[in-house]
Design a protein around this motif. Structure first.
Motif, PDB file in Angstrom:
ATOM      1  N   ILE A 129       0.862  -1.189   0.000  1.00  0.00           N
ATOM      2  CA  ILE A 129       0.000   0.000   0.000  1.00  0.00           C
ATOM      3  C   ILE A 129       0.895   1.235   0.000  1.00  0.00           C
ATOM      4  CG2 ILE A 129      -1.800   1.283   1.235  1.00  0.00           C
ATOM      5  CD1 ILE A 129      -2.721  -1.374   2.457  1.00  0.00           C
ATOM      6  N   ASN A 130       0.744   2.037  -1.036  1.00  0.00           N
ATOM      7  CA  ASN A 130       1.550   3.261  -1.152  1.00  0.00           C
ATOM      8  C   ASN A 130       0.863   4.414  -0.455  1.00  0.00           C
ATOM      9  OD1 ASN A 130       3.833   2.559  -3.009  1.00  0.00           O
ATOM     10  ND2 ASN A 130       2.101   1.930  -4.293  1.00  0.00           N
ATOM     11  N   PHE A 131       1.664   5.282   0.137  1.00  0.00           N
ATOM     12  CA  PHE A 131       1.122   6.518   0.706  1.00  0.00           C
ATOM     13  C   PHE A 131       2.192   7.592   0.596  1.00  0.00           C
ATOM     14  CE2 PHE A 131       3.171   6.671   4.999  1.00  0.00           C
ATOM     15  CZ  PHE A 131       3.775   5.422   5.000  1.00  0.00           C
ATOM     16  N   CYS A 132       1.762   8.834   0.654  1.00  0.00           N
ATOM     17  CA  CYS A 132       2.741   9.914   0.530  1.00  0.00           C
ATOM     18  C   CYS A 132       2.191  11.193   1.138  1.00  0.00           C
ATOM     19  CB  CYS A 132       3.135  10.134  -0.926  1.00  0.00           C
ATOM     20  SG  CYS A 132       1.786  10.651  -1.960  1.00  0.00           S
ATOM     21  N   LEU A 133       3.109  12.117   1.361  1.00  0.00           N
ATOM     22  CA  LEU A 133       2.762  13.411   1.949  1.00  0.00           C
ATOM     23  C   LEU A 133       3.349  14.532   1.113  1.00  0.00           C
ATOM     24  CD1 LEU A 133       1.515  14.866   4.499  1.00  0.00           C
ATOM     25  CD2 LEU A 133       3.859  14.976   5.366  1.00  0.00           C
ATOM     26  N   TYR A 134       2.515  15.515   0.841  1.00  0.00           N
ATOM     27  CA  TYR A 134       2.962  16.734   0.170  1.00  0.00           C
ATOM     28  C   TYR A 134       2.929  17.888   1.160  1.00  0.00           C
ATOM     29  CZ  TYR A 134       2.628  14.540  -4.432  1.00  0.00           C
ATOM     30  OH  TYR A 134       2.824  13.729  -5.520  1.00  0.00           O
ATOM     31  N   LYS A 135       3.988  18.682   1.146  1.00  0.00           N
ATOM     32  CA  LYS A 135       4.001  19.927   1.938  1.00  0.00           C
ATOM     33  C   LYS A 135       4.039  21.080   0.951  1.00  0.00           C
ATOM     34  CE  LYS A 135       7.600  21.892   4.221  1.00  0.00           C
ATOM     35  NZ  LYS A 135       8.627  22.122   5.260  1.00  0.00           N
ATOM     36  N   ASN A 136       3.053  21.930   1.017  1.00  0.00           N
ATOM     37  CA  ASN A 136       2.952  23.057   0.077  1.00  0.00           C
ATOM     38  C   ASN A 136       3.114  22.574  -1.373  1.00  0.00           C
ATOM     39  OD1 ASN A 136       2.705  24.648   2.393  1.00  0.00           O
ATOM     40  ND2 ASN A 136       4.908  24.987   2.501  1.00  0.00           N
ATOM     41  N   LYS A 137       2.411  21.491  -1.678  1.00  0.00           N
ATOM     42  CA  LYS A 137       2.346  20.893  -3.032  1.00  0.00           C
ATOM     43  C   LYS A 137       3.642  20.196  -3.454  1.00  0.00           C
ATOM     44  CE  LYS A 137      -1.713  22.989  -3.696  1.00  0.00           C
ATOM     45  NZ  LYS A 137      -2.887  22.244  -3.238  1.00  0.00           N
ATOM     46  N   GLU A 138       4.602  20.094  -2.556  1.00  0.00           N
ATOM     47  CA  GLU A 138       5.865  19.421  -2.894  1.00  0.00           C
ATOM     48  C   GLU A 138       5.944  18.093  -2.157  1.00  0.00           C
ATOM     49  OE1 GLU A 138      10.532  20.103  -1.865  1.00  0.00           O
ATOM     50  OE2 GLU A 138       9.292  21.918  -2.079  1.00  0.00           O
ATOM     51  N   ALA A 190      -2.061  14.454   2.463  1.00  0.00           N
ATOM     52  CA  ALA A 190      -1.621  13.057   2.466  1.00  0.00           C
ATOM     53  C   ALA A 190      -2.506  12.231   1.530  1.00  0.00           C
ATOM     54  CB  ALA A 190      -1.683  12.484   3.877  1.00  0.00           C
ATOM     55  N   PHE A 191      -1.869  11.278   0.886  1.00  0.00           N
ATOM     56  CA  PHE A 191      -2.552  10.373  -0.044  1.00  0.00           C
ATOM     57  C   PHE A 191      -2.333   8.929   0.381  1.00  0.00           C
ATOM     58  CE2 PHE A 191      -1.989  14.191  -2.470  1.00  0.00           C
ATOM     59  CZ  PHE A 191      -3.008  14.222  -3.414  1.00  0.00           C
ATOM     60  N   VAL A 192      -3.364   8.098   0.199  1.00  0.00           N
ATOM     61  CA  VAL A 192      -3.197   6.648   0.211  1.00  0.00           C
ATOM     62  C   VAL A 192      -3.474   6.214  -1.224  1.00  0.00           C
ATOM     63  CG1 VAL A 192      -3.997   4.444   1.109  1.00  0.00           C
ATOM     64  CG2 VAL A 192      -3.918   6.449   2.616  1.00  0.00           C
ATOM     65  N   GLU A 193      -2.476   5.621  -1.850  1.00  0.00           N
ATOM     66  CA  GLU A 193      -2.511   5.410  -3.307  1.00  0.00           C
ATOM     67  C   GLU A 193      -2.876   6.758  -3.956  1.00  0.00           C
ATOM     68  OE1 GLU A 193      -1.247   2.909  -4.746  1.00  0.00           O
ATOM     69  OE2 GLU A 193      -1.146   1.394  -3.188  1.00  0.00           O
ATOM     70  N   ASP A 194      -3.903   6.817  -4.796  1.00  0.00           N
ATOM     71  CA  ASP A 194      -4.199   8.092  -5.464  1.00  0.00           C
ATOM     72  C   ASP A 194      -5.293   8.896  -4.762  1.00  0.00           C
ATOM     73  OD1 ASP A 194      -2.349   7.573  -7.453  1.00  0.00           O
ATOM     74  OD2 ASP A 194      -3.815   6.423  -8.634  1.00  0.00           O
ATOM     75  N   ASP A 195      -5.678   8.437  -3.586  1.00  0.00           N
ATOM     76  CA  ASP A 195      -6.804   9.030  -2.883  1.00  0.00           C
ATOM     77  C   ASP A 195      -6.297  10.092  -1.889  1.00  0.00           C
ATOM     78  OD1 ASP A 195      -9.380   9.326  -2.033  1.00  0.00           O
ATOM     79  OD2 ASP A 195      -9.636   7.242  -1.358  1.00  0.00           O
TER      80      ASP A 195
END
Ligand code: MG
Length: 203
Positions: A129-138, A190-195
């Protein structure tokens, strides 16, 4: 409701903070008052000058249990999201250097933020399961549950040897590398996959 958190569950994150890779899960807790209620703004706390985000996959417990075997642990959580384990890093470093407990750095009011819940059944492979975090769109953090040192089921089983798990308890499963500072007016998404599951402005 209890909030469990796992520390140092990704090797690269353990390394970035100068910690060894643990032999068993590092568990700490936050009280119920640490959970930011939705529609309440997040305010930068006055007692820190170094507030860090830690984006993590969070599980929600759906069944009461204790002494849960790893092979049955998957039945004890039914929802997943991304959350932020906010950390007053300056305070944590000071406490760690003295060998003192972490609560003042980790467990303060509103330090636990969770996103929109997704049924775990949507993910056929819980170890990918992929997840990610963007700070100020980065993009600042990117993780995959397959890179955790201890899997969801190992974490649930381990926690339950010490603490009963109850419906509604939350488990923050650890942050990947890339933790960093936020300041007032930053935006986190924050995203989980593309959500997109979480959008937060630091006030
Ligand atoms: Mg954390």
């Amino acid at each position: 409701m209890k909030i469990f958190c796992v520390g140092r569950n990704y090797a690269e994150h353990a390394a970035e903070l100068g910690n060894d890779v643990p032999q068993e899960p590092v568990i700490f807790m936050k009280p119920k008052s640490a959970l930011l209620q939705s529609h309440i703004p997040f305010y930068y706390p006055e007692f820190t000058n170094e507030l860090h985000y830690e984006c993590e996959l969070v599980l929600r417990i759906c069944k009461n249990g204790k002494y849960i075997q790893e092979k049955f642990a998957g039945k004890y959580y039914d929802s997943i999201t991304a959350g932020i384990d906010f950390t007053a890093r300056d305070i944590q470093n000071e406490l760690k250097s003295k060998g003192l407990p972490w609560e003042k750095a980790k467990a303060w009011d509103n330090s636990a933020v969770v996103g929109k819940w997704i049924p775990i059944s949507k993910f056929p492979n819980r170890k990918n399961i992929n997840f990610c975090l963007y700070k100020n769109k980065e993009l600042v953090q990117q993780g995959n549950s397959g890179n955790m040192i201890f899997s969801f089921d190992q974490i649930i089983s381990h926690i339950s040897q010490y603490f009963s798990l109850n419906i509604g308890d939350l488990v923050f499963t650890g942050t990947p590398a890339g933790v960093g500072e936020v300041v007032v007016s930053d935006e986190l998404e924050a995203f989980v996959e593309d959500d997109s599951v979480l959008l937060l402005n630091i006030k």
